[in-house]
Design a protein around this motif. Structure first.
Motif, PDB file in Angstrom:
ATOM      1  N   UNK A  38       0.836  -1.208   0.000  1.00  0.00           N
ATOM      2  CA  UNK A  38       0.000   0.000   0.000  1.00  0.00           C
ATOM      3  C   UNK A  38       0.867   1.253   0.000  1.00  0.00           C
ATOM      4  N   UNK A  39       1.984   1.195   0.733  1.00  0.00           N
ATOM      5  CA  UNK A  39       2.897   2.334   0.756  1.00  0.00           C
ATOM      6  C   UNK A  39       3.447   2.594  -0.646  1.00  0.00           C
ATOM      7  N   UNK A  40       3.933   1.546  -1.297  1.00  0.00           N
ATOM      8  CA  UNK A  40       4.490   1.685  -2.644  1.00  0.00           C
ATOM      9  C   UNK A  40       3.430   2.189  -3.619  1.00  0.00           C
ATOM     10  N   UNK A  41       2.230   1.654  -3.540  1.00  0.00           N
ATOM     11  CA  UNK A  41       1.156   2.071  -4.445  1.00  0.00           C
ATOM     12  C   UNK A  41       0.815   3.548  -4.220  1.00  0.00           C
ATOM     13  N   UNK A  42       0.731   3.974  -2.957  1.00  0.00           N
ATOM     14  CA  UNK A  42       0.411   5.368  -2.644  1.00  0.00           C
ATOM     15  C   UNK A  42       1.486   6.306  -3.199  1.00  0.00           C
ATOM     16  N   UNK A  43       2.746   5.938  -2.996  1.00  0.00           N
ATOM     17  CA  UNK A  43       3.840   6.783  -3.476  1.00  0.00           C
ATOM     18  C   UNK A  43       3.873   6.853  -5.000  1.00  0.00           C
ATOM     19  N   UNK A  44       3.693   5.713  -5.655  1.00  0.00           N
ATOM     20  CA  UNK A  44       3.699   5.695  -7.123  1.00  0.00           C
ATOM     21  C   UNK A  44       2.532   6.487  -7.696  1.00  0.00           C
ATOM     22  N   UNK A  45       1.364   6.368  -7.068  1.00  0.00           N
ATOM     23  CA  UNK A  45       0.215   7.153  -7.541  1.00  0.00           C
ATOM     24  C   UNK A  45       0.504   8.642  -7.422  1.00  0.00           C
ATOM     25  N   UNK A  46       1.169   9.023  -6.344  1.00  0.00           N
ATOM     26  CA  UNK A  46       1.533  10.427  -6.168  1.00  0.00           C
ATOM     27  C   UNK A  46       2.503  10.887  -7.235  1.00  0.00           C
ATOM     28  N   UNK A  47       3.490  10.064  -7.540  1.00  0.00           N
ATOM     29  CA  UNK A  47       4.469  10.411  -8.566  1.00  0.00           C
ATOM     30  C   UNK A  47       3.806  10.515  -9.936  1.00  0.00           C
ATOM     31  N   UNK A  48       2.866   9.623 -10.189  1.00  0.00           N
ATOM     32  CA  UNK A  48       2.169   9.616 -11.479  1.00  0.00           C
ATOM     33  C   UNK A  48       1.122  10.723 -11.588  1.00  0.00           C
ATOM     34  N   UNK A  49       0.893  11.428 -10.481  1.00  0.00           N
ATOM     35  CA  UNK A  49      -0.081  12.511 -10.494  1.00  0.00           C
ATOM     36  C   UNK A  49      -1.503  12.048 -10.332  1.00  0.00           C
ATOM     37  N   UNK A  50      -1.701  10.795  -9.965  1.00  0.00           N
ATOM     38  CA  UNK A  50      -3.047  10.268  -9.793  1.00  0.00           C
ATOM     39  C   UNK A  50      -3.656  10.774  -8.492  1.00  0.00           C
ATOM     40  N   UNK A  51      -2.812  10.929  -7.466  1.00  0.00           N
ATOM     41  CA  UNK A  51      -3.314  11.519  -6.234  1.00  0.00           C
ATOM     42  C   UNK A  51      -2.747  12.917  -6.138  1.00  0.00           C
ATOM     43  N   UNK A  52      -3.495  13.819  -5.543  1.00  0.00           N
ATOM     44  CA  UNK A  52      -3.092  15.216  -5.506  1.00  0.00           C
ATOM     45  C   UNK A  52      -1.926  15.469  -4.568  1.00  0.00           C
ATOM     46  N   UNK A  53      -1.784  14.636  -3.554  1.00  0.00           N
ATOM     47  CA  UNK A  53      -0.741  14.877  -2.562  1.00  0.00           C
ATOM     48  C   UNK A  53      -0.100  13.566  -2.152  1.00  0.00           C
ATOM     49  N   UNK A  54       1.205  13.559  -2.109  1.00  0.00           N
ATOM     50  CA  UNK A  54       1.931  12.384  -1.635  1.00  0.00           C
ATOM     51  C   UNK A  54       2.272  12.647  -0.181  1.00  0.00           C
ATOM     52  N   UNK A  55       1.589  11.952   0.687  1.00  0.00           N
ATOM     53  CA  UNK A  55       1.842  12.109   2.111  1.00  0.00           C
ATOM     54  C   UNK A  55       2.829  11.050   2.549  1.00  0.00           C
ATOM     55  N   UNK A  56       3.968  11.479   3.064  1.00  0.00           N
ATOM     56  CA  UNK A  56       4.960  10.514   3.515  1.00  0.00           C
ATOM     57  C   UNK A  56       4.889  10.307   5.013  1.00  0.00           C
ATOM     58  N   UNK A  57       4.354  11.274   5.742  1.00  0.00           N
ATOM     59  CA  UNK A  57       4.327  11.155   7.188  1.00  0.00           C
ATOM     60  C   UNK A  57       5.719  11.283   7.790  1.00  0.00           C
ATOM     61  N   UNK A  58       6.694  11.595   6.954  1.00  0.00           N
ATOM     62  CA  UNK A  58       8.082  11.692   7.382  1.00  0.00           C
ATOM     63  C   UNK A  58       8.621  13.033   6.906  1.00  0.00           C
ATOM     64  N   UNK A  59       9.332  13.736   7.796  1.00  0.00           N
ATOM     65  CA  UNK A  59       9.995  14.966   7.397  1.00  0.00           C
ATOM     66  C   UNK A  59      11.288  14.568   6.703  1.00  0.00           C
ATOM     67  N   UNK A  60      11.257  14.547   5.380  1.00  0.00           N
ATOM     68  CA  UNK A  60      12.391  14.081   4.595  1.00  0.00           C
ATOM     69  C   UNK A  60      13.636  14.926   4.876  1.00  0.00           C
ATOM     70  N   UNK A  61      13.468  16.244   4.968  1.00  0.00           N
ATOM     71  CA  UNK A  61      14.622  17.104   5.232  1.00  0.00           C
ATOM     72  C   UNK A  61      15.279  16.747   6.559  1.00  0.00           C
TER      73      UNK A  61
END
Length: 85
Positions: A32-55
């Motif tokens: 589910x994590x991979x699918x959510x991230x890929x959908x975000x990259x593909x622009x299918x979902x409006x926002x990619x929520x990582x729940x993690x402060x990447x910086x």
């Protein structure tokens, strides 16, 4: 709308990175994590929520690497000092 299953392998490091990006909405499922991230990259979902402060995560990793490097350099300097004496 039809769908297809896509399958591929991740290295241990890639799995750890994926685990770091999991959110509660993923229910602990790496798929589910991979699918959510890929959908975000593909622009299918409006926002990619990582729940993690990447910086912050990157800063912590860099700080740890710099600290490790400094400790190694200090050890080298110490050993060089002993050789010079």
């Amino acid at each position: 709308m039809s769908s297809k299953v896509i399958s591929f392998r991740f290295s241990d490091a890639e799995i750890q990175a994926l685990e770091a990006l999991q959110t509660e909405e993923d229910s602990g499922s790496l798929n589910q994590t991979a699918a959510r991230l890929l959908r975000g990259i593909l622009g299918i979902s409006k926002e990619v929520s990582t729940g993690v402060d990447i910086n912050k995560l990157v800063e912590e990793k860099i700080a740890a690497a710099v600290g490790s490097l400094q400790a190694k350099l200090e050890l080298v300097e110490e050993r060089l000092g002993k050789l010079r004496a």
